[in-house]
Design a protein around this motif. Structure first.
Motif, mmCIF file in Angstrom:
data_model
loop_
_atom_site.group_PDB
_atom_site.id
_atom_site.type_symbol
_atom_site.label_atom_id
_atom_site.label_comp_id
_atom_site.label_asym_id
_atom_site.label_seq_id
_atom_site.Cartn_x
_atom_site.Cartn_y
_atom_site.Cartn_z
ATOM 1 N N ILE B 154 0.848 -1.204 0.000
ATOM 2 C CA ILE B 154 0.000 0.000 0.000
ATOM 3 C C ILE B 154 0.882 1.252 0.000
ATOM 4 O O ILE B 154 0.662 2.189 -0.778
ATOM 5 C CB ILE B 154 -0.970 -0.001 1.211
ATOM 6 C CG1 ILE B 154 -2.021 -1.104 1.027
ATOM 7 C CG2 ILE B 154 -1.632 1.364 1.378
ATOM 8 C CD1 ILE B 154 -2.927 -1.321 2.236
ATOM 9 N N CYS B 155 1.899 1.262 0.857
ATOM 10 C CA CYS B 155 2.794 2.436 0.924
ATOM 11 C C CYS B 155 3.447 2.693 -0.431
ATOM 12 O O CYS B 155 3.629 3.844 -0.845
ATOM 13 C CB CYS B 155 3.871 2.240 1.994
ATOM 14 S SG CYS B 155 3.230 2.214 3.681
ATOM 15 N N ALA B 156 3.808 1.632 -1.126
ATOM 16 C CA ALA B 156 4.477 1.773 -2.421
ATOM 17 C C ALA B 156 3.499 2.205 -3.510
ATOM 18 O O ALA B 156 3.891 2.860 -4.485
ATOM 19 C CB ALA B 156 5.144 0.457 -2.810
ATOM 20 N N ALA B 157 2.215 1.864 -3.337
ATOM 21 C CA ALA B 157 1.230 2.094 -4.404
ATOM 22 C C ALA B 157 0.727 3.529 -4.472
ATOM 23 O O ALA B 157 0.299 3.995 -5.521
ATOM 24 C CB ALA B 157 0.049 1.143 -4.227
ATOM 25 N N VAL B 158 0.768 4.241 -3.342
ATOM 26 C CA VAL B 158 0.191 5.600 -3.301
ATOM 27 C C VAL B 158 1.284 6.644 -3.096
ATOM 28 O O VAL B 158 2.385 6.318 -2.642
ATOM 29 C CB VAL B 158 -0.863 5.735 -2.174
ATOM 30 C CG1 VAL B 158 -2.057 4.804 -2.436
ATOM 31 C CG2 VAL B 158 -0.249 5.465 -0.814
ATOM 32 N N SER B 159 0.957 7.885 -3.440
ATOM 33 C CA SER B 159 1.948 8.940 -3.222
ATOM 34 C C SER B 159 1.624 9.771 -1.976
ATOM 35 O O SER B 159 2.398 10.633 -1.592
ATOM 36 C CB SER B 159 2.064 9.828 -4.459
ATOM 37 O OG SER B 159 0.814 10.382 -4.766
ATOM 38 N N ILE B 160 0.481 9.523 -1.362
ATOM 39 C CA ILE B 160 0.159 10.213 -0.103
ATOM 40 C C ILE B 160 0.742 9.415 1.072
ATOM 41 O O ILE B 160 0.988 8.223 0.949
ATOM 42 C CB ILE B 160 -1.377 10.403 0.068
ATOM 43 C CG1 ILE B 160 -2.107 9.067 -0.096
ATOM 44 C CG2 ILE B 160 -1.892 11.443 -0.909
ATOM 45 C CD1 ILE B 160 -3.617 9.167 0.106
ATOM 46 N N PRO B 161 0.976 10.098 2.220
ATOM 47 C CA PRO B 161 1.590 9.399 3.349
ATOM 48 C C PRO B 161 0.649 8.385 4.004
ATOM 49 O O PRO B 161 -0.570 8.540 3.949
ATOM 50 C CB PRO B 161 1.953 10.527 4.316
ATOM 51 C CG PRO B 161 1.142 11.696 3.911
ATOM 52 C CD PRO B 161 0.846 11.550 2.455
ATOM 53 N N VAL B 162 1.252 7.389 4.618
ATOM 54 C CA VAL B 162 0.500 6.291 5.229
ATOM 55 C C VAL B 162 0.927 6.124 6.686
ATOM 56 O O VAL B 162 2.130 6.157 6.992
ATOM 57 C CB VAL B 162 0.764 4.969 4.475
ATOM 58 C CG1 VAL B 162 0.094 3.788 5.177
ATOM 59 C CG2 VAL B 162 0.300 5.071 3.023
ATOM 60 N N VAL B 163 -0.063 5.939 7.569
ATOM 61 C CA VAL B 163 0.235 5.547 8.952
ATOM 62 C C VAL B 163 -0.350 4.165 9.209
ATOM 63 O O VAL B 163 -1.405 3.827 8.684
ATOM 64 C CB VAL B 163 -0.332 6.544 10.002
ATOM 65 C CG1 VAL B 163 0.328 7.898 9.862
ATOM 66 C CG2 VAL B 163 -1.844 6.670 9.910
#
Lengths: 213, 213
Positions: B154-163
């Motif tokens: 998921i972190c790799a798939a999007v350009s917005i930050p993830v928590v």
């Protein structure tokens, strides 16, 4: 406002020496977007009216990112623009008088170079201390150096958080580990960088690492 | 407001399960004083009037520390109390509809559990994503687990930050290194701690270390 010491992690101090095509507000926007955690507006050659106008513009940017914002040297500008506080040096107004002027709810930062100045500033109501110049600096040519040993003594002597300032860049920042700092204040390594976003993100990573050690 | 991804480093989510002698606002004050960087007010059983009153109280604390403050699930409460934004799950209002309601200047966070949900939320205007439960959680017993492999995808798939969220505490937080996270969201390891100040400061140190790796 209430100051959390991790808000001092990467403390950006403005300098218009590198203003080219960009406005200062645009440079500040980049620095805050990339991870600067605190902002000081420092102006030495603006008249009061221009300073106040600029302070209002820069405050808007800081507010957008919810970043603490203080004004260098001028409590009256800080109060007039609604900044979070003021930062004064040893040559400026006495810290106790500044505290009396701005009240308890504003942040007061004080520059010191010795343990006795540090203890005095803490007693007079400083919320945090700036200590330097820890390295040679191009932006404040008259700044006396403070040794890393004295820096460590100051951090140990006071209970308020301390940031180091003066000539700090990505190459020497790691040398500040283990001194007891809450953060680093940076001028030219942010605002003089070709790529402010990249430079700030890198400094933030280094500051996080340095504090963790 | 504008979201700087390092504001998501240690994301505190309230829970009144552990309210004893202290008020929630006092617990929140301790968490923010000790280094939490983001605050979500989550209430599942308050009526609207009580929720709005509490949101106003908690917002005051967040504002004192200049910490971004969002409301779980209720855009209308977020707008009414002047919060910085809202966080919604997959069972709540559709993210696109929330964005339309709150406008471009508020923060929108969305909980997701798969890459396709993540991409959809990003497209619908989410500013950041919450992914979990990454570990077993006592505060949301119906939460499905998300594997650390899917978290990384998921972190790799999007350009917005993830928590990451769900069962994160000081013992398992370091396992989240290297996944591409901007931060961790914590509930019980902060608000269920005997000493909120100490627990939060320790989690912040671990989160800083984890992000640095």
């Amino acid at each position: 406002m209430k100051l959390n010491k991790s808000s001092l992690r990467l403390y950006a101090v403005t300098d218009r020496a590198w203003l080219g095509k960009q406005k200062l507000s645009e440079q500040v926007d980049m620095a805050l977007r990339a991870g600067a955690t605190f902002l000081q507006l420092r102006e030495k050659n603006l008249d009061k009216e221009a300073f106040l106008q600029e302070a209002g513009e820069i405050k808007k940017v800081a507010d957008q990112y919810k970043i603490p914002f203080v004004i260098n040297d001028h409590p009256e500008i800080a109060l007039a623009c609604g900044a979070d506080g003021v930062h004064v040096g040893q040559q400026d107004m006495e810290a106790g008088n500044v505290r009396a002027l701005i009240g308890e709810n504003k942040i007061l930062g004080v520059s010191v170079q010795t343990v006795s100045e540090a203890l005095k500033a803490e007693k007079q109501g400083a919320d945090y201390l700036g200590v330097g110049a820890v390295f040679s600096t191009s932006t404040k040519l008259d700044a006396d150096k403070v040794s890393l040993a004295v820096l460590k003594e100051i951090c140990a002597a006071v209970s308020i958080p301390v940031v180091a300032i003066g000539g700090i860049d990505s190459s020497n920042l790691p040398e500040l580990a283990g001194k007891g700092l809450a953060g680093v204040a940076v001028v030219s390594a942010i605002f003089g960088a070709d790529d402010i976003l990249e430079a700030t993100a890198n400094l933030r990573r280094l500051a996080d690492e340095m504090i963790g050690e």
